[in-house]
Design an enzyme around this catalytic site. Structure first.
Site, PDB file in Angstrom:
ATOM      1  N   HIS A  95       9.772 -38.501 -98.602  1.00 21.20           N
ATOM      2  CA  HIS A  95       9.315 -38.159 -99.951  1.00 21.20           C
ATOM      3  C   HIS A  95       9.858 -36.813-100.441  1.00 21.20           C
ATOM      4  O   HIS A  95       9.686 -36.445-101.597  1.00 21.20           O
ATOM      5  CB  HIS A  95       7.779 -38.159-100.001  1.00 21.20           C
ATOM      6  CG  HIS A  95       7.235 -38.610-101.332  1.00 21.20           C
ATOM      7  ND1 HIS A  95       7.941 -38.477-102.508  1.00 21.20           N
ATOM      8  CD2 HIS A  95       6.066 -39.199-101.680  1.00 21.20           C
ATOM      9  CE1 HIS A  95       7.240 -38.960-103.512  1.00 21.20           C
ATOM     10  NE2 HIS A  95       6.085 -39.404-103.038  1.00 21.20           N
ATOM     11  N   ASP A 100      11.692 -40.426-104.414  1.00 17.78           N
ATOM     12  CA  ASP A 100      10.381 -40.588-105.033  1.00 17.78           C
ATOM     13  C   ASP A 100       9.957 -42.055-104.958  1.00 17.78           C
ATOM     14  O   ASP A 100      10.767 -42.953-104.688  1.00 17.78           O
ATOM     15  CB  ASP A 100      10.374 -40.065-106.470  1.00 17.78           C
ATOM     16  CG  ASP A 100      11.499 -40.660-107.291  1.00 17.78           C
ATOM     17  OD1 ASP A 100      11.734 -41.876-107.162  1.00 17.78           O
ATOM     18  OD2 ASP A 100      12.149 -39.916-108.052  1.00 17.78           O
TER      19      ASP A 100
END
Ligand code: CAO
Length: 494
Positions: free
Chosen positions: A464, A468
């Site tokens: 992450h 995204d």
């Protein structure tokens, strides 16, 4: 659970990818500074004394004490996993002596001498230290020549020829003549599937390997049959007319229940030690998880139609080539998923090649070989390569070439029977997918009727810090579309 198990193959892949320098065991009296002339003088003396002591030492040579030499990577100790010899055994050059394991790889130690084993310095499972004696061998009187090769400064090629520690997870058996043939053709024995007794590598195996490398046409994969993973998949007729998703590899016999009166403490070592390190490193990555389901009903039909075609060409076609190809086609649109980040996540490298790794249940445990340059391969070529990797895995002969350089990973936990997973990213990669088992489940068709659908769950994990959720989701959607409408893949295939 998967997270923990996943670590084991991450470790194998990550750490085996590092290039080991090959080293030889050196006898205790090895002195690099000695010149060839010194040696010849010594040797004359040895021969002279040998002649003088003819009546008592005609068949015996000096006892050579081998030390465990530096095997690089800062390794200072290894665990002795198995002795292939005992005291009093006769050994010849290249006979395997023992298997040792560091936290990075397994290494087979082979004999440099013809002689008799006089002393083993360690028990199985003991820790052997680099630089300390491992074994004593009473050499035969004719072994001076071999000592000469130890003493004389040898050029790189010659040193390679006499390498007696081999990096692999498997004991490789081959005669010196076969080893020489492999060396002359620049073939790593660890990459060759041995078809002789107990996996011994034969001359034909080298020639077959060479023929495959040079593109020579061989009979349809006969050696693959010999090392195929046992079980329904291997036994099933190659050209099945119907497809039965859910035909999983047989569940191995569960280990016997163990009851102990007291707690048992044992040190974590070898590959497990490396798993601890790599898992700890991986868990520093903030994982984003995303799950979806894929309707593979059309793919199930397509595969069953193509199976007989590929079988006719000597290749088994499972679902994996489609999963992998669909991933590669989708990665073309989302290159950030086929990337690597450096330590500290300062830079991201978008990888040109799609080297897609697949978790594989092998004789050595879970390993993650990868298929190189998937973006350039057809589905058939992918199936071919998967067959080769599975054969190597079954024979315990996956080498550094197969295990290193991966850029993205798929883990088909469904082939064992799982439905959902939480895969852990293999650093420095940034994404991984776990595939569940294909199940026949009721779903609503286009006209609202309930239909039988072949459903597979997929669980993605992405780093992450650089990916995204929306990107992961879009990638997954595209991958799903390719698989749900496999005819569309044809449009985008090169
Ligand atoms: N759902 C249903 N059936 C599946 C399936 C799935 N997800 N995956 C494979 N199958 C079927 C195959 O189609 C094949 O059936 P057929 O005989 O009808 O062709 C059969 O199961 C056996 O397939 P396979 O395992 O020989 O070949 P594969 O290409 O599907 O899988 C590999 C290759 C390397 C992924 C597999 O051999 C393997 O090792 N799987 C275990 C991976 C693993 O351990 N993952 C867990 C890691 S988490 O720690």
């Amino acid at each position: 659970m998967l997270a923990v198990t996943r670590g084991s193959f991450r470790v194998f892949r990550l750490l085996l990818s590092q290039q080991y320098r090959r080293r030889c065991l050196r006898p205790q009296n090895f002195r690099p500074s000695r010149t060839l002339q010194d040696f010849r003088w010594d040797r004359s003396l040895q021969m002279l004394s040998s002649r003088m002591l003819h009546t008592t030492t005609a068949q015996r040579g000096p006892i050579v004490q081998f030390k465990l030499s530096d095997i690089g990577e800062g390794i200072m100790e290894v665990t002795v996993k198995e002795w292939y010899v005992k005291e009093g055994d006769k050994v010849s050059q290249f006979d395997s002596i023992c298997e040792v394991q560091s936290d990075k790889a397994s290494v087979t130690i082979t004999s440099r001498y013809d002689g008799v084993i006089k002393k083993l310095y360690y028990d199985v499972d003991a820790i052997a230290l680099v630089g300390k004696p491992l074994v004593d061998i009473e050499t035969e009187s004719g072994s001076e020549l071999i000592q000469e090769e130890d003493v004389v400064e040898t050029p790189a090629m010659a040193r390679e020829e006499h390498t007696h520690q081999e990096i692999k997870g498997h004991k490789t058996q081959a005669t010196p003549a076969v080893r020489r043939l492999a060396m002359e053709n620049n073939i790593k024995l660890s990459e060759v599937v041995g078809t002789g007794k107990d996996g011994r590598i034969l001359k034909e195996d080298i020639l077959n390997f060479l023929a495959k490398q040079t593109g020579a046409i061989l009979p349809p994969a006969p050696s693959f049959q010999e090392v195929q993973i046992p079980g329904p998949a291997a036994e099933a007729p190659a050209a099945k007319s119907i497809s039965t998703p859910g035909t999983f590899r047989p569940t191995p016999k569960p280990p016997r229940p163990a009851f102990t009166a007291t707690d048992v403490i044992e040190p974590i070592k070898g590959f497990h030690k490396a798993m601890v390190k790599t898992m700890s490193a991986a868990l520093k990555i903030p994982h984003f998880g995303y799950c979806d389901e894929v309707d593979l009903s059309r793919l199930v039909v397509l595969r069953s139609e193509l199976q007989s075609v590929t079988a006719g060409r000597g290749v088994k076609l499972s679902y994996m080539p489609f999963f992998i190809k669909a991933a590669s086609l989708s990665l073309l649109h989302f290159p950030v998923l086929n990337a690597a980040v450096d330590e500290g996540c300062q830079n991201i490298t978008y990888k040109a090649s799609h080297n897609i790794g697949l978790a594989m249940d092998t004789t050595q445990g879970l390993l993650v070989p990868n298929v190189k340059n998937v973006q350039l391969l057809t589905v058939f070529e992918l199936a071919q390569e998967l067959n080769r990797l599975q054969a190597l895995g079954a024979a315990g002969q996956l080498g550094t070439a197969e295990l290193s350089g991966g850029t993205f990973t798929l883990s088909n936990i469904g082939s064992i029977g799982g439905t959902y997973a939480k895969p852990v990213i293999l650093p420095p990669e940034v994404a991984i997918g776990a595939l569940g088992k294909i199940q026949v489940l009721p779903r609503f068709g286009a006209d609202g009727q309930v239909v039988r659908a072949h459903i597979m769950k997929v669980s993605w994990s992405a780093d992450h810090r650089v990916i995204d959720g929306a990107t992961m989701c879009r990638f997954s959607n595209l991958w799903r579309e390719y698989l749900e409408n496999p005819a569309c893949m044809v449009l985008d295939l090169k």
